[in-house]
Write an enzyme that holds these catalytic residues in place. Sequence first.
Site, mmCIF file in Angstrom:
data_model
loop_
_atom_site.group_PDB
_atom_site.id
_atom_site.type_symbol
_atom_site.label_atom_id
_atom_site.label_comp_id
_atom_site.label_asym_id
_atom_site.label_seq_id
_atom_site.Cartn_x
_atom_site.Cartn_y
_atom_site.Cartn_z
ATOM 1 C CB VAL A 1 -0.995 4.815 -0.579
ATOM 2 C CG1 VAL A 1 -2.228 5.598 -0.951
ATOM 3 C CG2 VAL A 1 -0.910 3.506 -1.371
ATOM 4 C CE LYS A 2 2.341 0.161 -2.821
ATOM 5 N NZ LYS A 2 1.045 0.573 -3.351
#
Length: 407
Positions: A191-192
């Site tokens: 999710v970064k």
Amino acid sequence: MIPFSPPTLTEDDINAVVEVLRSGWITSGPVGRRFEEQLAQWAGTSGAVALSSATAALELALRAAGAGPGDEVVVPAYTYTASASVIDHVGARIVMVDSEPGSPFPSVERIAAAVTDRTRAVITVDLAGIPFDSRPLATLLAGRGRIDTGLGAALGRPVIISDSAHSLGASLEGTPAGSLADLTAFSFHAVKNLTTAEGGALTWRADLPTDREELARWVRTYSLHGQTKDALAKSRGASWEYDVIAPAYKCNLPDTLAALGLSQLGRYEQTLQRRRELLAHYAQGLADTGVQLLEHGGDGVASSGHLAIATLPVPGVTERNRVIQDLYAAGVSANVHYKPLPLLTAYRDLGFDIADFPHAYAFYTRELTLPLHLALSDADVDRVCAALAGSLRHISHNSAGSAASAA
């Protein structure tokens, strides 16, 4: 449905991974080293070691600082568990500090007040991609803490470690995240802003008063079971001989994953620009709703724009959770970042009480994280803002009706 945070993967990303798969060398190797070189440039540091997670990077940072049983490490209460769990992993005592009123961040003064003669290190957190300025903290800590050996002795204070899982590409007054603290951990989780599917890296200030090449060797060795020669080195010579200098860990990053990160670094400037545009669009769309977005700019701050964190004009948790339900019904996925650590079973079992962290709790009760990713269009942001405004009007109307009935 507008998803919360899907990864953005291009054909270039896929081809980069396929190229490594076809190369016959899929564990840590030359692609990972190129990835590390470019990471060091982004972080403004003299070196970086790619690892399996930011959590692994934080733990190795603590071990490099010499933290262990009998030591204390200070950490914010408003953060994800990884920032604190690593302190327990090394056998040190977790010392939590509260946030400032209306903020998820502690002040440097509050952190410094928690330091004792047993403090070996301090972990700061770059929440949402906003870099925490640890430079004044370094000044406040001079001559304090447990600085009898190792890196702390060279620094003359506890080692400052930044949990920069959210902030690759951020900077303060032109100084990149990665150069503000002594040691810095980045995350490349799915999710970064930049992903290797799973992964992380440890970096260090270019002027850190230690042998930085030896530090890099130590991190690499401890990420490979304490083995003094990695697979690539053994494959390039006739000698297979190696030693194991410590019963260490297995947390290296293979080239298959590094290739994905290296490909994404090639367009990372555009990634940051788009995320900042989306945050500005949110600010405009929510200007008349009473929603307060966490500030990502000003005073020399250049955020990486990782999370769109909002404080809602609602009484508390019940209403905040109702907003999340309303958004979902309207086709929008939202989230909360984070539950303060003392709300979690693991930390309650360690003796922490949320009553001792009133500011962190107060911020959490009205916090909402909105979707922010590269698949999000301007029209999507407008839709999110409209759905949020509608939910808040509905809650306000119901609250007013309940108050009138009570009267």
